[in-house]
Design an enzyme around this catalytic site. Structure first.
Site, PDB file in Angstrom:
ATOM      1  N   ASP A   1       0.842  -1.200   0.000  1.00  0.00           N
ATOM      2  CA  ASP A   1       0.000   0.000   0.000  1.00  0.00           C
ATOM      3  C   ASP A   1       0.880   1.255   0.000  1.00  0.00           C
ATOM      4  O   ASP A   1       0.376   2.376  -0.043  1.00  0.00           O
ATOM      5  CB  ASP A   1      -1.002  -0.011   1.160  1.00  0.00           C
ATOM      6  CG  ASP A   1      -0.336   0.023   2.515  1.00  0.00           C
ATOM      7  OD1 ASP A   1       0.902  -0.095   2.586  1.00  0.00           O
ATOM      8  OD2 ASP A   1      -1.056   0.174   3.520  1.00  0.00           O
ATOM      9  N   SER A   2       2.216   1.059   0.015  1.00  0.00           N
ATOM     10  CA  SER A   2       3.145   2.174  -0.250  1.00  0.00           C
ATOM     11  C   SER A   2       2.828   2.766  -1.625  1.00  0.00           C
ATOM     12  O   SER A   2       3.241   3.888  -1.936  1.00  0.00           O
ATOM     13  CB  SER A   2       4.593   1.683  -0.191  1.00  0.00           C
ATOM     14  OG  SER A   2       4.754   0.500  -0.946  1.00  0.00           O
TER      15      SER A   2
ATOM     16  N   ASP B   1      -1.154  -6.289  -0.662  1.00  0.00           N
ATOM     17  CA  ASP B   1      -1.233  -5.663   0.661  1.00  0.00           C
ATOM     18  C   ASP B   1      -2.671  -5.231   0.938  1.00  0.00           C
ATOM     19  O   ASP B   1      -3.303  -4.580   0.103  1.00  0.00           O
ATOM     20  CB  ASP B   1      -0.317  -4.425   0.657  1.00  0.00           C
ATOM     21  CG  ASP B   1       0.283  -4.133   2.009  1.00  0.00           C
ATOM     22  OD1 ASP B   1       0.040  -4.892   2.961  1.00  0.00           O
ATOM     23  OD2 ASP B   1       1.025  -3.133   2.098  1.00  0.00           O
TER      24      ASP B   1
ATOM     25  N   LYS C   1      -1.023  -9.544   2.593  1.00  0.00           N
ATOM     26  CA  LYS C   1      -0.274  -9.102   3.780  1.00  0.00           C
ATOM     27  C   LYS C   1      -1.170  -8.174   4.595  1.00  0.00           C
ATOM     28  O   LYS C   1      -1.932  -7.403   4.014  1.00  0.00           O
ATOM     29  CB  LYS C   1       1.006  -8.363   3.371  1.00  0.00           C
ATOM     30  CG  LYS C   1       1.767  -7.767   4.555  1.00  0.00           C
ATOM     31  CD  LYS C   1       3.139  -7.268   4.176  1.00  0.00           C
ATOM     32  CE  LYS C   1       3.150  -5.857   3.665  1.00  0.00           C
ATOM     33  NZ  LYS C   1       2.630  -4.845   4.588  1.00  0.00           N
TER      34      LYS C   1
ATOM     35  N   GLU D   1      -1.176  -5.728   8.410  1.00  0.00           N
ATOM     36  CA  GLU D   1      -0.364  -5.160   9.486  1.00  0.00           C
ATOM     37  C   GLU D   1      -0.979  -5.450  10.847  1.00  0.00           C
ATOM     38  O   GLU D   1      -2.209  -5.438  10.992  1.00  0.00           O
ATOM     39  CB  GLU D   1      -0.238  -3.637   9.301  1.00  0.00           C
ATOM     40  CG  GLU D   1       0.532  -3.251   8.050  1.00  0.00           C
ATOM     41  CD  GLU D   1       0.725  -1.745   7.896  1.00  0.00           C
ATOM     42  OE1 GLU D   1       0.379  -0.985   8.825  1.00  0.00           O
ATOM     43  OE2 GLU D   1       1.220  -1.340   6.836  1.00  0.00           O
TER      44      GLU D   1
ATOM     45  N   GLU E   1       9.462  -4.482  10.311  1.00  0.00           N
ATOM     46  CA  GLU E   1       9.868  -3.164   9.811  1.00  0.00           C
ATOM     47  C   GLU E   1      10.409  -2.274  10.922  1.00  0.00           C
ATOM     48  O   GLU E   1       9.773  -2.097  11.972  1.00  0.00           O
ATOM     49  CB  GLU E   1       8.672  -2.473   9.113  1.00  0.00           C
ATOM     50  CG  GLU E   1       9.048  -1.089   8.589  1.00  0.00           C
ATOM     51  CD  GLU E   1       8.072  -0.507   7.581  1.00  0.00           C
ATOM     52  OE1 GLU E   1       7.095  -1.188   7.184  1.00  0.00           O
ATOM     53  OE2 GLU E   1       8.309   0.659   7.181  1.00  0.00           O
TER      54      GLU E   1
END
Ligand code: KIV
Length: 289
Positions: free
Chosen positions: A47-48, A86, A116, A118, A185
């Site tokens: 999602d960057s 993501d 993925k 978080e 991270e």
């Protein structure tokens, strides 16, 4: 012959067989073709995307539709790498049902090979439900950009004894939930090493030192295409923004100075047909001025 596709169990097995796992982001077809051709094991459509491609100030406003759109273009390019889609903020932290529904979209519409998400312990229930739906899940702990504001900003995580212990618990909870790997991270290298040794699934580090089982970077950072900022943990292997800027500037100058297009870039036509056209009164050139 098409190369054998990397699977989530292959990635899990690499922890035992050794050999570092490589992962990079990509957000479009041409970049994914190159990353796959270079033999990178996993491609993360992160999602960057929101920051490095769509120009948002952070990742929070990225939508599920935007992710599906970009994951689709990446998965159609890739032959070998495992494609991880993501899950954007709001697509999985609402309810188990919503999370499974959106993870299904990532597989069915975007043709990802896994997703993925978080979060640690608090997301383990959601991760488990998605795994039970038959979808490979990659965890992401430490600095989690979607919830950076509740972590006090984009800061290195796990620096105190308590925070480091919490990271180990988070990693174990995600392992128990059935995740096939976990992104770590921005955490101190010794803590990343401890987390890596405490679990049986691979850790993929970004700003987490050499002892993780693999590494991931945002491709725009690696090739020097994102000029807003470069985190300390990035190694820049090229400065593509300079190459693009120089090419675009040269093009502008060539057009303005009648150096482009040249004869070789232009199409000719039968001279007799051209003469016929030129002799037609109706299509004589309009006088300028
Ligand atoms: O969105 C992303 O690119 C990521 C990486 C930084 C791991 O989550």
């Amino acid at each position: 012959m098409e190369p054998k596709k990397v699977t989530a169990p292959d990635i899990k097995d690499r922890k035992k067989s050794g050999g570092k796992i490589t992962m990079l982001t990509a957000y479009d077809y041409p970049t994914a073709l190159l990353v796959d051709r270079a033999g990178i094991d996993m491609i993360l459509v992160g999602d960057s995307l929101g920051m490095v491609v769509l120009g948002y100030k952070d990742t929070v406003s990225v939508t599920m539709d935007e992710m599906v759109h970009h994951v689709k273009s990446v998965s159609s390019a890739v032959q070998r790498a495992l494609v991880v889609g993501d899950m954007p903020f709001g697509s999985y932290n609402v309810s188990v049902e919503k999370a499974v529904e959106n993870a299904n979209r990532m597989m069915k519409e975007a043709r990802a090979d896994g997703i993925k998400l978080e979060g640690g312990k608090q997301m383990a229930r959601i991760a488990e439900a998605i795994v039970n739906a038959g979808i490979p899940v990659q965890g992401h702990i430490g600095l989690t950009p979607q919830t950076a504001s509740s972590l006090g900003g984009f800061k290195v995580q796990g620096k105190s004894f308590e925070a480091a212990m919490a990271l180990i618990e988070d990693a174990r909870a995600l392992e128990d939930a059935g995740c096939f790997s976990i992104v770590l991270e921005a955490i101190p290298s010794p803590i990343a090493k401890m987390v890596t040794e405490a679990i049986s699934i691979p850790t993929i580090g970004i700003g987490a030192g050499i002892d993780c089982d693999g590494q991931v970077l945002v491709i725009h950072d690696l090739i020097g295409l994102f000029e807003r900022f470069t985190p300390k943990f990035v190694k820049q292997y090229a400065k593509i923004s300079d190459v693009i800027f120089s090419a675009v500037s040269q093009y502008k100058s060539d057009v303005e100075n009648l150096k482009f297009p040249e004869e070789k870039h232009s199409f000719s036509m039968n001279p007799k047909e051209l003469e016929k056209l030129k002799s037609k009164k109706k299509i004589r050139p309009v006088k300028k001025g």
